[in-house]
Design a protein around this motif. Structure first.
Motif, PDB file in Angstrom:
ATOM      1  N   TYR A  81      59.121  38.687  63.113  1.00 43.93           N
ATOM      2  CA  TYR A  81      59.424  38.355  64.499  1.00 43.93           C
ATOM      3  C   TYR A  81      59.629  39.591  65.365  1.00 43.93           C
ATOM      4  O   TYR A  81      59.316  39.581  66.557  1.00 43.93           O
ATOM      5  N   GLY A  82      60.157  40.679  64.795  1.00 43.56           N
ATOM      6  CA  GLY A  82      60.364  41.897  65.569  1.00 43.56           C
ATOM      7  C   GLY A  82      59.070  42.445  66.158  1.00 43.56           C
ATOM      8  O   GLY A  82      58.976  42.686  67.369  1.00 43.56           O
ATOM      9  N   PRO A  83      58.021  42.650  65.344  1.00 41.71           N
ATOM     10  CA  PRO A  83      56.744  43.159  65.874  1.00 41.71           C
ATOM     11  C   PRO A  83      55.887  42.094  66.558  1.00 41.71           C
ATOM     12  O   PRO A  83      54.878  42.435  67.171  1.00 41.71           O
ATOM     13  N   GLN A  84      56.265  40.837  66.436  1.00 40.80           N
ATOM     14  CA  GLN A  84      55.382  39.752  66.866  1.00 40.80           C
ATOM     15  C   GLN A  84      55.060  39.788  68.353  1.00 40.80           C
ATOM     16  O   GLN A  84      53.912  39.555  68.769  1.00 40.80           O
ATOM     17  N   ALA A  85      56.045  40.083  69.188  1.00 41.92           N
ATOM     18  CA  ALA A  85      55.819  40.068  70.631  1.00 41.92           C
ATOM     19  C   ALA A  85      54.750  41.074  71.027  1.00 41.92           C
ATOM     20  O   ALA A  85      53.849  40.772  71.814  1.00 41.92           O
ATOM     21  N   ALA A  86      54.848  42.288  70.475  1.00 41.06           N
ATOM     22  CA  ALA A  86      53.840  43.303  70.786  1.00 41.06           C
ATOM     23  C   ALA A  86      52.482  42.901  70.227  1.00 41.06           C
ATOM     24  O   ALA A  86      51.449  43.062  70.893  1.00 41.06           O
ATOM     25  N   LEU A  87      52.457  42.374  69.012  1.00 39.92           N
ATOM     26  CA  LEU A  87      51.201  41.978  68.391  1.00 39.92           C
ATOM     27  C   LEU A  87      50.480  40.927  69.226  1.00 39.92           C
ATOM     28  O   LEU A  87      49.263  40.981  69.405  1.00 39.92           O
ATOM     29  N   ILE A  88      51.228  39.968  69.762  1.00 44.77           N
ATOM     30  CA  ILE A  88      50.622  38.885  70.545  1.00 44.77           C
ATOM     31  C   ILE A  88      50.186  39.378  71.924  1.00 44.77           C
ATOM     32  O   ILE A  88      49.049  39.156  72.348  1.00 44.77           O
ATOM     33  N   THR A  89      51.073  40.054  72.643  1.00 46.70           N
ATOM     34  CA  THR A  89      50.736  40.430  74.019  1.00 46.70           C
ATOM     35  C   THR A  89      49.589  41.429  74.069  1.00 46.70           C
ATOM     36  O   THR A  89      48.784  41.406  75.019  1.00 46.70           O
ATOM     37  N   GLU A  90      49.462  42.301  73.067  1.00 42.20           N
ATOM     38  CA  GLU A  90      48.392  43.290  73.106  1.00 42.20           C
ATOM     39  C   GLU A  90      47.030  42.696  72.732  1.00 42.20           C
ATOM     40  O   GLU A  90      46.022  43.400  72.775  1.00 42.20           O
ATOM     41  N   GLN A  91      46.997  41.423  72.396  1.00 37.35           N
ATOM     42  CA  GLN A  91      45.706  40.770  72.189  1.00 37.35           C
ATOM     43  C   GLN A  91      45.028  40.421  73.517  1.00 37.35           C
ATOM     44  O   GLN A  91      43.816  40.211  73.561  1.00 37.35           O
ATOM     45  N   PHE A  92      45.815  40.360  74.604  1.00 32.18           N
ATOM     46  CA  PHE A  92      45.295  39.876  75.888  1.00 32.18           C
ATOM     47  C   PHE A  92      45.193  40.993  76.917  1.00 32.18           C
ATOM     48  O   PHE A  92      45.957  41.960  76.884  1.00 32.18           O
ATOM     49  N   SER A  93      44.252  40.851  77.854  1.00 31.74           N
ATOM     50  CA  SER A  93      44.160  41.785  78.967  1.00 31.74           C
ATOM     51  C   SER A  93      45.387  41.627  79.861  1.00 31.74           C
ATOM     52  O   SER A  93      45.997  40.554  79.928  1.00 31.74           O
ATOM     53  N   GLU A  94      45.750  42.687  80.571  1.00 35.49           N
ATOM     54  CA  GLU A  94      47.017  42.687  81.301  1.00 35.49           C
ATOM     55  C   GLU A  94      47.069  41.621  82.398  1.00 35.49           C
ATOM     56  O   GLU A  94      48.130  41.064  82.675  1.00 35.49           O
ATOM     57  N   ARG A  95      45.962  41.280  83.022  1.00 31.90           N
ATOM     58  CA  ARG A  95      45.961  40.290  84.105  1.00 31.90           C
ATOM     59  C   ARG A  95      46.125  38.873  83.578  1.00 31.90           C
ATOM     60  O   ARG A  95      46.402  37.948  84.351  1.00 31.90           O
ATOM     61  N   LEU A  96      45.963  38.658  82.263  1.00 32.30           N
ATOM     62  CA  LEU A  96      46.112  37.331  81.662  1.00 32.30           C
ATOM     63  C   LEU A  96      47.213  37.292  80.604  1.00 32.30           C
ATOM     64  O   LEU A  96      47.314  36.344  79.843  1.00 32.30           O
TER      65      LEU A  96
END
Length: 434
Positions: free
Chosen positions: A351-366
């Motif tokens: 869960y600690g790394p999960q937020a970064a792992l998920i958000t970095e899959q998407f382009s910043e505008r989405l």
């Protein structure tokens, strides 16, 4: 193009980190209080059947409603977060969840108004889920978009600390009430105190969030005119792989969390015949350890490949239930404590790394839309059904092996998600995700 967020002063970064942490902690206090009450009180108060296990299963069905309604929050608030801004949406989600939780504390029981009590409980749980569904994506971006991409794992973990912090606070309040009140007092009215206290907690969270500025990344999107007009359709058209990967990697952590913070209380009281206070104490200690472990694992994921760390923790999460249930069969509190703490340590590594792992899959505008959809849709697959399925499997098979096999299946789904995910540790994530 690839772009990094503009530089920002450290004071703003600290305020964003605290706002993300405090807001999600307060909202997850609300959610955790409901989860604990569903495992220990709501079956008798709202779903009296004469069979404790059947009543608990009915209570867990309303627990699942809070997950099933999350996608609505993800769709509505995720889109708004990419169009009108992160800060405004996070104020709305906090208000919605807080109001629903406070009203649960005032809700008449089945004895007073019959079946209508269960219907009203389900509706308020639905509202809780909608608020949480819009909260997570924005809370993650609130801290991570102020920070250095090279430390994305650490800064994004602020939102991840919210669940254990809220769970710790809710367990602490309910455990204290259990100690101060008789069993009859607690089941009659004592549990309501935990829900009514949410009013003060949400007021504090609003005070913190209203003082915040909008994130530098969203301000830049406004200045350049790059805000999406239809972010939901864009995610489904152009970033499907990212969405699938982000959904699947969340499944095992949700199932593990449901097992070792919610269902473990049912298993201890109804199968091992241990006291509720012993279970609450074990979960509190494990949640306390997660307060430190989650940002630590988030920071570690900035130094090593995030996917590789996640894979190691996934394998550990698959194996541990096969160790845990034989370990606690002797009904020793020490064994339960060790088992829960180890389980929540594994969960923290996910869960600690999960937020970064998920958000970095998407382009910043989405990012807000994509992250919120992944978070909420995964909750339906993983967290929503987990307590109910665990209870059903235990009722049908009467043994722990079926529970461990369920975790195994969830782990396989998460491994598939890791195979689909891109490794972007430390990279500024902009428009191009090829």
């Amino acid at each position: 193009m690839t772009s990094a967020p503009p530089s920002v002063d450290k004071a703003s970064l600290r305020r964003a980190f605290i706002a993300s942490l405090s807001g999600t902690s307060l909202e997850w206090y609300d959610f955790a209080a409901y989860s604990i009450a569903a495992a220990t009180v709501f079956g008798h108060q709202f779903f009296p059947t004469g069979d404790p296990l059947v009543s608990t299963m009915a209570a867990f069905s309303t627990y699942a409603v809070g997950y099933l309604s999350r996608p609505l929050g993800g769709f509505v608030f995720g889109r708004l977060g990419d169009v009108v801004g992160r800060k405004r949406v996070l104020v709305l989600t906090l208000l919605l969840t807080g109001a629903a939780t406070f009203l649960i504390g005032l809700l008449p029981t089945h004895q007073s108004i019959g079946a209508a009590a269960a219907v009203l409980l389900a509706l308020l749980r639905f509202a809780q889920g909608v608020g949480i569904g819009g909260e997570w994506g924005g809370a993650v971006l609130l801290s991570s978009e102020f920070g250095d991409p090279a430390r994305r794992g650490f800064w994004a973990s602020a939102a991840q600390v919210g669940p254990p912090a809220g769970n710790l606070l809710a367990n602490g309040v309910l455990a204290t009430l259990s100690l101060l009140l008789t069993e009859a007092q607690f089941t009659s009215w004592g549990w309501r105190v935990a829900f009514l206290l949410s009013a003060a907690l949400v007021a504090f969270g609003l005070w913190i969030r209203l003082k915040l500025e909008e994130t530098p990344v969203f301000r830049r999107l406004v200045e350049t005119g790059e805000r999406p007009q239809a972010p939901i359709s864009e995610v489904f058209r152009h970033e499907r792989r990212a969405l699938l990967a982000a959904i699947f990697v969340r499944v095992l952590p949700d199932v593990l969390y449901a097992l070792f913070t919610v269902f473990v209380l049912t298993y201890m009281t109804q199968r091992l015949h241990m006291s509720r206070s012993e279970g609450l104490t074990a979960v509190m200690i494990g949640s306390g350890a997660q307060l430190v472990l989650m940002p630590a694992f988030g920071a570690l994921s900035d130094r090593v490949d995030r996917r590789r760390l996640y894979l190691v923790a996934t394998v550990a999460g698959i194996v541990w239930p096969f160790v845990f249930f034989p370990l606690v069969s002797g009904r020793s509190f020490l064994a339960v404590l060790v088992g829960v703490v180890v389980a929540l340590t594994i969960h923290a590594a996910l869960y600690g790394p999960q937020a970064a792992l998920i958000t970095e899959q998407f382009s910043e505008r989405l990012r807000y839309t994509g992250s919120s959809l992944a978070y909420t849709l995964a909750g339906v697959i993983g967290g929503a059904a987990a307590p109910l399925l665990f209870t059903s499997l235990l009722a049908k098979f009467g043994s722990w092996e079926a529970l461990a096999l369920y975790v195994l299946v969830a782990g396989i789904v998460t491994i598939v998600g890791l195979c689909l995910a891109r490794s972007r540790t430390g990279e500024p994530v902009g428009e191009e995700l090829s």
